[in-house]
Design an enzyme around this catalytic site. Structure first.
Site, PDB file in Angstrom:
ATOM      1  CB  ALA A 151      -2.133   7.208  -3.762  1.00 39.91           C
ATOM      2  CB  ALA A 167      -0.919  -0.020   1.212  1.00 40.19           C
ATOM      3  CG  ASN A 168      -0.241   4.624  -1.598  1.00 43.56           C
ATOM      4  OD1 ASN A 168      -0.944   5.443  -1.021  1.00 43.56           O
ATOM      5  ND2 ASN A 168      -0.665   3.940  -2.657  1.00 43.56           N
ATOM      6  NE  ARG A 169       5.491   7.153   4.031  1.00 38.89           N
ATOM      7  CZ  ARG A 169       5.841   6.429   5.095  1.00 38.89           C
ATOM      8  NH1 ARG A 169       5.005   6.320   6.105  1.00 38.89           N
ATOM      9  NH2 ARG A 169       7.014   5.846   5.137  1.00 38.89           N
ATOM     10  CB  SER A 170      -2.934   7.808  -0.321  1.00 38.13           C
ATOM     11  OG  SER A 170      -4.201   8.397  -0.476  1.00 38.13           O
TER      12      SER A 170
END
Ligand code: C5P
Length: 224
Positions: A95, A29-32
């Site tokens: 994102a 995943a990512n930090r969005s």
């Protein structure tokens, strides 16, 4: 409502990260946080638009008066977008993970010894929802992408505008120390084929209102 500037317009907003599973308990995943997209969905609804918010996993509550579609992976997000009727405007703030694990284990991957490591990860590309929206038959009249970069923000964003064939790009620097991804503020460039505008650092709600107003202006000046 009938005199609201975006009344009668359908608006799609994608938001949040996507989660790309490795196995039933792990994902990439990512930090969005989804904050910019949720704020934009609310701002477009406040201007009278009929808003569909398609969101990856976040902890946010969907704004009132917005049709909400929750999804997990990039492929789920595309499927949700494809169920919607024609949209007048689409803003892709999500994102979306560019890649997903090529293989997803059906059961939790097990560590058999304390030094055991799995096979190296193989990744494969995800569908690009923004590029698909920009080139589809029955394309929204206005397609807006976001570009989170950590360097060469303007050049990369201009290249993205051309490559993905969207109309505008909202670009921001999410480099270390910017506190933007997952934070409360945003500092963006609005890039169109003709102009580049630098906006001051603003709360994400203010960025959302300003962008929603620009979208309304675009529709009011458009020669149909
Ligand atoms: O290529 P990059 O991921 O930097 O592009 C960012 C823009 O493209 C954002 O508007 C994002 O929502 C959109 N995007 C998408 N689907 C992808 C990757 C990015 O819609 N698979």
């Amino acid at each position: 409502r009938s005199t609201a500037p975006l009344s009668g317009k359908r608006a799609l907003v994608t938001a949040g990260p996507t989660h790309e599973p490795l196995d039933p308990v792990r994902y990439i995943a990512n930090r969005s946080s989804g904050a910019q997209g949720y704020a934009l969905a609310a701002a477009l609804a406040d201007l009278g638009a009929d808003v569909a918010l398609v969101s990856g996993p976040t902890t946010l509550r969907p704004p009132a008066g917005v049709a909400f579609y929750r999804c997990e992976t990039a492929r789920d997000m595309l499927a949700a977008v494809e169920t919607l009727p024609h949209q007048d405007v689409a803003v892709c703030t999500a994102a979306v993970a560019d890649w997903r694990p090529a293989h997803q284990a059906a059961q939790k991957m097990k560590k058999r010894t304390s030094t055991d490591v799995p096979e190296p990860l193989t990744l494969q590309s995800n569908p690009d929802i923004l590029a698909i929206l920009s080139t589809m038959e029955n394309r929204p009249s206005l397609v807006v992408g976001f570009a989170a970069e950590t360097e060469n923000v303007l050049a990369y964003a201009q290249a993205k505008l051309a490559r993905k064939k969207c109309d505008w790009i909202v670009a921001n620097n999410v480099g270390d120390g910017s506190d933007i991804m997952g934070g409360t503020d945003n500092e963006v460039l609005l890039i169109t084929p003709e102009h580049v505008e630098q906006w001051p650092r603003l709360n994400k709600h203010d960025v959302a209102q300003k962008l929603a107003m620009r979208i309304a202006d675009w529709f009011s000046h458009k020669v149909v």
